[in-house]
Structure formats: C-alpha cells, structure tokens
Design an enzyme around this catalytic site. Structure first.
Site, mmCIF file in Angstrom:
data_model
loop_
_atom_site.group_PDB
_atom_site.id
_atom_site.type_symbol
_atom_site.label_atom_id
_atom_site.label_comp_id
_atom_site.label_asym_id
_atom_site.label_seq_id
_atom_site.Cartn_x
_atom_site.Cartn_y
_atom_site.Cartn_z
ATOM 1 N N LYS A 37 0.838 -1.198 0.000
ATOM 2 C CA LYS A 37 0.000 0.000 0.000
ATOM 3 C C LYS A 37 0.879 1.257 0.000
ATOM 4 O O LYS A 37 2.082 1.184 0.293
ATOM 5 C CB LYS A 37 -0.911 -0.009 1.233
ATOM 6 C CG LYS A 37 -0.153 0.064 2.546
ATOM 7 C CD LYS A 37 -1.052 -0.220 3.755
ATOM 8 C CE LYS A 37 -0.243 -0.160 5.034
ATOM 9 N NZ LYS A 37 -1.015 -0.649 6.195
ATOM 10 N N ARG A 166 -10.711 -0.106 14.595
ATOM 11 C CA ARG A 166 -10.614 0.545 13.285
ATOM 12 C C ARG A 166 -11.662 -0.155 12.436
ATOM 13 O O ARG A 166 -12.833 -0.120 12.782
ATOM 14 C CB ARG A 166 -9.170 0.423 12.763
ATOM 15 C CG ARG A 166 -8.863 1.320 11.590
ATOM 16 C CD ARG A 166 -7.379 1.374 11.236
ATOM 17 N NE ARG A 166 -6.849 0.119 10.705
ATOM 18 C CZ ARG A 166 -5.604 -0.037 10.254
ATOM 19 N NH1 ARG A 166 -4.768 0.987 10.265
ATOM 20 N NH2 ARG A 166 -5.176 -1.199 9.789
ATOM 21 N N TYR A 300 14.765 30.494 6.931
ATOM 22 C CA TYR A 300 13.629 31.299 7.381
ATOM 23 C C TYR A 300 13.657 31.501 8.900
ATOM 24 O O TYR A 300 13.852 30.548 9.645
ATOM 25 C CB TYR A 300 12.312 30.619 7.014
ATOM 26 C CG TYR A 300 11.980 30.653 5.539
ATOM 27 C CD1 TYR A 300 11.763 31.852 4.870
ATOM 28 C CD2 TYR A 300 11.882 29.464 4.820
ATOM 29 C CE1 TYR A 300 11.461 31.876 3.521
ATOM 30 C CE2 TYR A 300 11.567 29.480 3.464
ATOM 31 C CZ TYR A 300 11.364 30.689 2.817
ATOM 32 O OH TYR A 300 11.055 30.717 1.482
ATOM 33 N N MET A 348 10.691 24.614 1.371
ATOM 34 C CA MET A 348 9.803 23.778 0.569
ATOM 35 C C MET A 348 10.586 22.785 -0.301
ATOM 36 O O MET A 348 10.201 21.626 -0.419
ATOM 37 C CB MET A 348 8.905 24.654 -0.315
ATOM 38 C CG MET A 348 7.782 23.876 -0.982
ATOM 39 S SD MET A 348 6.729 24.901 -2.024
ATOM 40 C CE MET A 348 5.849 25.883 -0.823
HETATM 41 C C1 LIG Z 1 -0.255 -1.650 6.818
HETATM 42 C C2 LIG Z 1 -0.892 -2.925 7.188
HETATM 43 C C3 LIG Z 1 -0.136 -4.097 7.356
HETATM 44 C C4 LIG Z 1 1.378 -4.104 7.361
HETATM 45 O O1 LIG Z 1 1.843 -3.610 8.589
HETATM 46 P P1 LIG Z 1 3.410 -3.541 8.927
HETATM 47 O O2 LIG Z 1 3.465 -3.154 10.352
HETATM 48 O O3 LIG Z 1 3.968 -2.504 8.024
HETATM 49 O O4 LIG Z 1 3.969 -4.889 8.645
HETATM 50 C C5 LIG Z 1 -0.816 -5.275 7.556
HETATM 51 N N1 LIG Z 1 -2.166 -5.303 7.608
HETATM 52 C C6 LIG Z 1 -2.913 -4.203 7.480
HETATM 53 C C7 LIG Z 1 -4.379 -4.300 7.561
HETATM 54 C C8 LIG Z 1 -2.307 -2.976 7.277
HETATM 55 O O5 LIG Z 1 -3.059 -1.880 7.165
#
Ligand SMILES: *Cc1c(COP(=O)(O)O)cnc(C)c1O
Length: 424
Positions: A37, A166, A300, A348
């Site tokens: 992801k 979640r 800055y 930036m």
């Molecule tokens: C991101 C994620 C993972 C991977 O988690 P890591 O700690 O990076 O190994 C696994 N399952 C779900 C549902 C996730 O959102």
C-alpha cells in the site's frame, strides 16, 4: 564507489528487499502477503511487488481500490497470471492473489451498475474485505451482477474487530454480518474465503493485548463457523505480529515495514538485530557550499546562527519532497564520511546543512570538507563508515515512526531501483 547523485533521488535496493523478504518468510513459516500500500511505503509499487513475488510472496495487499486496480494493470503488463477462480485454489508467486481492504461507500444499486468501482474490483480478481452488513449488501449486489455477466463469484474476507476499533465488525455485529454473508454465499454470488483482523499493539510484545486479540479472534471464528461459513484463510499478523507473536501467524501473515528493512519498533529490536537492511536511500547532491561569518542566521526565521565562521552546504530536498519540517536543526545528514545535520528550518524544496567550522581554534582557515557535486545522504542503510543515518534516526528526531518518514516521500522524487541479482 557509487555514481554521485546529480539530482535528488531515492535509491531502492531490490537485493536488500529480496533478502529482507527471505528473512521474514523464514521466520514466519507461513504463506505471506507483501503489503505494498501507499506505493509500497514510498518505495515504488511495481518493482517492489515483482521483487516480492520473485522472493516467494503469494499475496499482495493494498488499502485503496485505485491502487489495487493500478497494481493489477502492472501485473498484467508484467505477465503475472491471474489466480485460479474459486474459494479453494491456492495462490502461487506466479499467480498471486491481490487483496484490497478499503472500498468505496456505495448503495447496492450503485455497486451493481456496469463499470462501478466494485464491478471493476471483481473484474480485476481482487479479494475484498467487508466489515458491515451495508458493505456486504453493496458487494453482494455487485457480485450478483458480475456473475450474471459471466464472472466468477466474488472472494470476500470478513473482518472482525478484535481490539483495534478501526475496521471490522465488533462482536455484537458479527453474527448478523456472518448470516448475511452466508445468505450471499448460498445464492452463489460470492464466497467467504477469509476471516481477518489487525493487531493494535503487536509492537509491545509483553503488554497482553495480542493475547486478547487472539481470544476475540477465536470467538469470531466460532461465530462464522456457526453461520456455516468456512473461511480458508485466517490472518491477523503484520510484521510485529509475525516477529513477536508466533501464535498470531495463523494461515497468512501480512508483511509491510519489515520488507523495507525497518523494524516495527526499534525499541524492541532494531533492523540490524532483526537481520533486516533498509531498502531506501534518500540522497541529493550538495549544489553549493558557502562560507559565512560567526553569528550568521540561517534559513527562514534565522532560528539557527553559525556558532563560528562556518561552512554551509545547500541540498535540494525540502518539505514538498517529504522531508519533515520537524527536522529543523536536527535531521541527520551524511556527506561522505562526514556526519552532520540540517541547520535552520527546512524549506519547501531545499535545506541547508552544517559543514563545520571555517576556522580552527587558532584562527587559521579550514578548507570546506565538501564541494558542489558531493552526495548528501539523508537516510539509508548503515554503512561501514558509520556516517549514513537511518529512517529510524529521522523518525526519532521528528517525533514519528519510520513508516511515516519513508511513506511521506513525495511522488516527484525519482525512485531509482538498483540490483545485482535478477528479481523476476
Ligand atoms: C499496513 C498494514 C499491514 C502491514 O503492517 P506492517 O506493520 O507494516 O507490517 C498489515 N495489515 C494491514 C491491515 C495494514 O493496514
């Protein structure tokens, strides 16, 4: 010697990725999903996915539907086969499964319409997650239309909430979700192939939370079994679960951060202790150096002032590239064997580094230790020189986690893959 960086870039070491994958797969002893992801945690989803498949991954996982569809297109182009349809076919690295765990909110009518996002997901042979009966009804409507059009039944993973709060059905809602899923399965439009959840405190190995998750998961298994469902793939563990909670490995582990060579929690075990090598090196050329008198304010707000006559270097990376502003006068940087830091605020597109004193204690001039064209490394794999900082060090300085440091790297920073071995 590596060729110097002429522009800012992230070098992605596919050999390190493959090694990390083998270390983790061996530790897991189960089939594994490469979690790719967020553009493979900022590393580039295409090369990372293909390298993970070559290293034995049989699943690829993403969050967003759009990235799942994009990934399916990349795999089709690369000649990676679609998996066999049906609930019992076992995926292989040559014909892996793709799972996507977020879905758009649609009514059943919208979901069933030709070309709807869920119809596209089914056409792309994605495994999909469902947490609520409303989501199930929309997906079942899409599946029904897909099957009527000649497609295979959808593949669904029911998600239980085992303590993360979640996604996932809470225990009170799971029986109704399981019953609805059973109804859809009986009508032949989908198969419930998975039951899954996610651990909230796997990186605190002794806090007892994961044991509670496992108990709630066992109760969820009993609920879906009572509904007459037979999910073949039960999965709970990400990298932390895989490493520190063997009982959570179940039928499949979903591995993200460890693949990228970073520890889920360096306070429990560092990358090096886990035998993992960071995969991303963020580097850029020093574009100019300059000498400034003691007391000169830098960047800055002039929040940092040269403590002595000083050499400074300019590096073309900034917060638009994903370098956190929290790194002001703190983010570690290596130039050759010199270890230094960002000085003043991160701009930036640029930042300034300290290259050290321009005069010694006797008032004699000191040469600048770097020159335009030298490579500055913000984070990467530690090297023998000891100068290269890690994403973990950046995370510590910025009050965040390595996940955020690598993932937030801007899309316009070129990812340059390197490898000595073939990964196909
Ligand atoms: C991101 C994620 C993972 C991977 O988690 P890591 O700690 O990076 O190994 C696994 N399952 C779900 C549902 C996730 O959102």
């Amino acid at each position: 010697m590596r060729p110097p960086a002429t522009t800012s870039r992230a070098v992605i070491d596919l050999d390190a990725l493959a090694r990390n994958a083998r270390v983790l797969a061996e530790a897991a002893g189960t089939p594994w999903m490469a979690v790719v992801k967020a553009d493979a945690y900022g590393h580039g989803i295409g090369p990372v996915s293909l390298t993970c498949l070559a290293a034995g991954a049989t699943w690829l996982g993403v969050a967003q539907l759009a990235e799942a569809l994009h990934l399916r297109g990349l795999l089709d182009q690369a000649g990676v086969a679609r998996p066999e349809p049906g609930p019992d076919a076992v995926p292989t690295p040559r014909a892996p499964r793709l799972m996507c765990w977020l879905a758009p909110v649609l009514t059943p009518q919208e979901a069933a319409a030709p070309g709807s996002p869920l119809r596209q997901a089914l056409e792309a042979d994605l495994d999909l997650s469902v947490s609520t009966t409303a989501q199930l009804e929309a997906l079942a409507a899409a599946c029904a239309a897909h099957v009527r059009a000649g497609g295979a039944p959808g593949r669904v993973h029911l998600k239980a909430d085992t303590g993360m709060s979640r996604a996932g059905a809470v225990p009170e809602d799971l029986p109704a979700l399981a019953a609805a899923a059973r109804g859809a399965e009986d009508s032949g439009v989908l198969d419930v192939v998975g039951l899954w959840s996610h651990l909230s405190r796997a990186d605190e190995p002794t806090c007892g939370s994961t044991e509670e998750h496992l108990e709630r998961f066992a109760r969820a298994e009993a609920v879906v079994a009572r509904a007459g469902l037979r999910p073949r793939v039960r999965h709970l563990a990400a990298t932390g679960g895989l490493l520190w909670h063997p009982a959570a490995r179940l039928d499949l582990v979903r591995v993200g951060i460890g693949l990228y060579g970073l520890s889920p929690e360096p306070a429990v075990a560092t990358s090096a202790e886990l035998g993992l090598t960071p995969v991303m090196r963020l580097e850029a050329p020093v574009t100019m150096t300059k000498r400034v008198p003691a007391g000169t304010p830098v960047s800055y707000g002039g929040t940092w002032r040269a403590p002595t006559d000083r050499w400074l270097g300019l590096v073309p990376l900034g917060y638009s590239d994903g370098v956190p502003r929290h790194a002001a006068s703190a983010g570690p940087v290596a130039v050759g064997t010199l270890r230094t830091t960002v000085v003043g605020k991160v701009c930036m597109d640029q930042l300034i580094i300290d290259l050290g004193p321009a005069v010694d204690d006797d008032g004699q001039d000191l040469p600048c230790p770097a020159r335009a064209g030298d490579t500055a490394v913000l984070w990467g794999a530690p090297e023998a020189t000891g100068s290269v900082p890690t994403a973990d060090e950046w995370a510590a300085v910025c009050g965040t986690i390595s996940y955020e440091i690598v993932t937030r790297l801007g899309p316009h920073v070129p990812r340059v893959t390197v490898s000595q071995e073939e990964h196909r």
